[in-house]
Design a protein around this motif. Sequence first.
Motif: not given
Length: 341
Positions: A282-310
Amino acid sequence: MSDDGAFTYHGGKVAPGERQNIRYGISETYLGDPVRIPVSIINGEKPGPTVFISAAAHGDELNGIEVVREVAYEWDLSDLAGTLVCMPVLNVPGFLFQQRYLPIYDRDLNRSFPGRPDSTSAKRMAHRIFTNFIEPCDFGLDFHTSTRGRTNMLHVRADMSDDKVARLAQGFGTHVIIDSEGPSGSLRGEASRAGVPTITIEMGEAHRFQRVLIDEALAGVESVFAEYELRKTTAVRWPGWRTIITGDQEKTWIRADAGGIVDMHFERGSLVHEGDPICTITNPFKDDNTFIEAPFTGLLVGLLENPVVYPGNPLCHLVELDDVTRRVVEQEQSPEHEHHT
């Protein structure tokens, strides 16, 4: 090992039934002061394999440090059959600055093995470590975490085409083994190629101790010791289910296509199904959301912890499971199963 069962290194010798805690010089600072790594060598009275256990080849990866320290200094090793070479902090300069790489020209110690005595500072350090404490061993365990801002579920990385490495990887008893050759210059890759089967254990995130993961890893070490009969311990552990991720299976780091603030909807180790929204950007105003969907069924071995991205930053590491394993994991992670346990 020498004929009399002693463990020898340049400048020292540890006889059966003895222990040495040393600070071993591998380089010098700009002022000419020695750079020393802590090494504990425990030589059991009974014969057996020689094993190295190492951590913090990347100086900010701390979970493994506590695993090695507890094995070396808290476990009862009076019945040890064999020799342990425990190195809780390989990258001392990086550890002192709490950064991943060697501060000297930002070199990666874990891409410098087996090293060379007449090359860069990183390769000279790696050479001293490798020739004295890695090559004399029969096998080894090298502990890592994810890099800063990310986290990994506990899993093993190993070259499963090597039968001796595969035995070690399975003996550790994790749910997930990622089958791959160690990268060029990595400790596990170069040690295994030199005839010292070695696995990498990935666990959690940098810059902290995570007690649950440390305890899981200690159970894995105990399982390995049982597999190779180093100690009279419990049996080799079976984790309940296991998947070996090979090149035939899908695996990917899913990356952000938009910049913003990330709301992650799952934890590390979670099973996600194709089309599940893994996270929202989301952006700072929460008015433009991008949803990231799983491209296939699987296990999340690694995850982002720092909640900000480029755009382009990694969000999660997703690996595919075979149908049988997927059904077992689905049952294990179902609310009904959690309620009964």
